[in-house]
Design a protein around this motif. Sequence first.
Motif, mmCIF file in Angstrom:
data_model
loop_
_atom_site.group_PDB
_atom_site.id
_atom_site.type_symbol
_atom_site.label_atom_id
_atom_site.label_comp_id
_atom_site.label_asym_id
_atom_site.label_seq_id
_atom_site.Cartn_x
_atom_site.Cartn_y
_atom_site.Cartn_z
ATOM 1 N N VAL A 68 0.822 -1.206 0.000
ATOM 2 C CA VAL A 68 0.000 0.000 0.000
ATOM 3 C C VAL A 68 0.857 1.257 0.000
ATOM 4 O O VAL A 68 2.031 1.226 0.395
ATOM 5 C CB VAL A 68 -0.970 0.040 1.214
ATOM 6 N N ASP A 69 0.255 2.361 -0.454
ATOM 7 C CA ASP A 69 0.948 3.650 -0.390
ATOM 8 C C ASP A 69 0.690 4.285 0.981
ATOM 9 O O ASP A 69 0.007 3.700 1.840
ATOM 10 C CB ASP A 69 0.521 4.570 -1.539
ATOM 11 N N THR A 70 1.198 5.476 1.203
ATOM 12 C CA THR A 70 1.090 6.101 2.534
ATOM 13 C C THR A 70 -0.330 6.559 2.852
ATOM 14 O O THR A 70 -0.632 6.898 3.995
ATOM 15 C CB THR A 70 2.052 7.305 2.628
ATOM 16 N N ALA A 71 -1.211 6.540 1.831
ATOM 17 C CA ALA A 71 -2.623 6.856 2.076
ATOM 18 C C ALA A 71 -3.434 5.587 2.336
ATOM 19 O O ALA A 71 -4.652 5.656 2.498
ATOM 20 C CB ALA A 71 -3.206 7.624 0.882
ATOM 21 N N GLY A 72 -2.751 4.433 2.353
ATOM 22 C CA GLY A 72 -3.430 3.174 2.625
ATOM 23 C C GLY A 72 -4.137 2.570 1.422
ATOM 24 O O GLY A 72 -4.933 1.637 1.564
#
Length: 376
Positions: free
Chosen positions: A116-120
Amino acid sequence: ILTANHVVSGAEEVMVGLGTELRKYKAKKVGTDPGTDVALLKIEEKNLPAIAFANSEKARAGDIVLAIGNPFGLRQTVTMGIISAVGRGGIGIVDYENFIQTDAAINMGNSGGALVDTAGRLLGINTAIFSRSGGNQGVGFAIPANLARDVMQSLREKGRVVRGYIGASVQTLTPELAEAMKLKGEPSGALVGEVTPKSPSEKAGMKTGDVITSVNGKKIGDARELRLMIGSMPPGTKIQIEVNREGQSKIINVELAEMPAGEAEQDTEASPEENAQPEKATVFGGVAVADVTDEIRNALNLSKDIKGAVIAEIDADSPAAKAGLREGDVIQEVNKQPVKNAKDLVAISKRLKPDEKILIRVWSQGRSSFVALEPR
């Protein structure tokens, strides 16, 4: 539920555990796709949280990512790293490779988990690692979310993945092949080694030796890019393929068919029978060739339309062996001149210029491809 196919393949029963208390559910396989290593499962439960998809096309090297999984049985483990590279292929894990590479720690048990990216948001599905020890060494691979989503939708709607098909066996055009083919500049693309009879490619006029350089105006850098692009399009799609034929650019209009079952997994291993010992001739400084007899044709599972000279013996130190030729391969063309038998091949080899690369079309492992041979 999306996961990696190799996690559930071969399983008679699949159980899914959710939450810290590990609520267990019996899962049904909606569909699997070994070509991308994606599987879709279903459990009978309501009001479950769902993850949002990120656009994996926008992923770039250096982006921060988190890998979620179950390494060594340690549930809901999260590790952090960066994207090391995108568009990784040619690794030999699955048929359709376009991986996101990451240095986030991925170990045994992470497969099928989310990257996942840092925004989930979901960027990829963890699928493999490169490791000499079996543990994390900072080289992990994830199936990009866009590809996983396309596969998921096809599995939901049809229970299988339906892929476009042009009916041409291709390989990446290397600088050595380009030089042997006398192509000018720095050409790139997918070199057509074989055109399947009655396929969309044959009907459209594609020929062996064509170099596919673009599809619908999008440049093709190698065989992997072409495979991914064609495989992502539904059958019936009409496309424009630009080819380089003998140094001239041509546009070919092709209507995609559906890829036949098993087409992506062609793999034929065979060698001539020991008792078949036809008369041999030596070419290319260390390659003993012979006519294709009925015994050899049966042993190699050759169709009647494949003609040429079979390699009976090869010197391991010869340029031919170093180029990848081996016993049981059938030489079909030399510098685009057809080879009918061993005598033909000997005659052609005597006319070769000593300082020029040799372009050889060879049948090997169930398909035809080109090899560039260094002059001795």
